[in-house]
Motif scaffolding. Structure first.
Motif, PDB file in Angstrom:
ATOM      1  N   LEU A   2     -30.055 -23.111   8.501  1.00 31.70           N
ATOM      2  CA  LEU A   2     -30.546 -23.169   6.605  1.00 31.70           C
ATOM      3  C   LEU A   2     -31.511 -23.946   6.644  1.00 31.70           C
ATOM      4  N   LEU A  17     -25.105 -15.390   7.213  1.00 30.07           N
ATOM      5  CA  LEU A  17     -23.849 -15.926   6.463  1.00 30.07           C
ATOM      6  C   LEU A  17     -23.126 -15.665   6.600  1.00 30.07           C
ATOM      7  N   PHE A  21     -20.908 -16.885   8.921  1.00 25.82           N
ATOM      8  CA  PHE A  21     -20.434 -17.922   8.346  1.00 25.82           C
ATOM      9  C   PHE A  21     -19.275 -17.686   7.222  1.00 25.82           C
ATOM     10  N   TRP A  25     -15.202 -19.933   6.876  1.00 27.30           N
ATOM     11  CA  TRP A  25     -14.989 -21.104   5.951  1.00 27.30           C
ATOM     12  C   TRP A  25     -13.978 -20.325   5.801  1.00 27.30           C
ATOM     13  N   TRP A  49     -20.109 -27.336  -0.146  1.00 21.37           N
ATOM     14  CA  TRP A  49     -20.105 -26.103   0.950  1.00 21.37           C
ATOM     15  C   TRP A  49     -21.180 -24.891   0.266  1.00 21.37           C
ATOM     16  N   LYS A  50     -21.465 -24.905  -1.394  1.00 23.32           N
ATOM     17  CA  LYS A  50     -21.847 -24.074  -1.934  1.00 23.32           C
ATOM     18  C   LYS A  50     -23.327 -24.869  -2.183  1.00 23.32           C
ATOM     19  N   LEU A  53     -25.035 -24.737   0.994  1.00 24.28           N
ATOM     20  CA  LEU A  53     -25.776 -23.131   1.261  1.00 24.28           C
ATOM     21  C   LEU A  53     -26.732 -23.127  -0.204  1.00 24.28           C
TER      22      LEU A  53
END
Length: 109
Positions: A2, A17, A21, A25, A49-50, A53
């Motif tokens: 990030l 991602l 990721f 996840w 998390w949202k 990101l």
């Protein structure tokens, strides 16, 4: 990764991602949902998390595949909630204590 959001194009960041990721996840979420989770924690985890990101790269949510992964997580959460509520719904159909069905589970959107 990030920290590189400003250096990478949105397509490259999304691809990275999606490859590294999101599979882990979603697997972690699926495992957690199978263990009678605290739904408040699940909500905080998803939202956290949202936000993490999207904060450095708000345009990520416009990527169809990234949005699909977030939607898949919500689908899994809602399916787990529905499955948890099924015994209560069955009891209500058979005539619960006062005959009224339980309220529907919350929907995470």
């Amino acid at each position: 990764v990030l920290a590189w959001a400003g250096l990478l194009g949105m397509e490259q960041l999304a691809a990275l991602l999606l490859r590294t990721f999101f599979p882990r996840w979603l697997a972690a979420l699926a495992e957690w949902l199978g263990q009678d989770p605290d739904w408040g924690e699940v909500s905080q985890w998803y939202c956290g998390w949202k936000a993490l990101l999207l904060r450095p790269a708000p345009g990520l949510i416009d990527d169809v595949a990234v949005r699909a992964r977030f939607d898949a997580a919500l689908h899994r959460i809602n399916a787990a909630l529905d499955a948890e509520q099924e015994p209560d719904a069955a009891a209500a159909r058979e005539g619960g204590a006062d005959g009224t069905p339980p309220p529907p589970p919350p929907r995470w959107e």
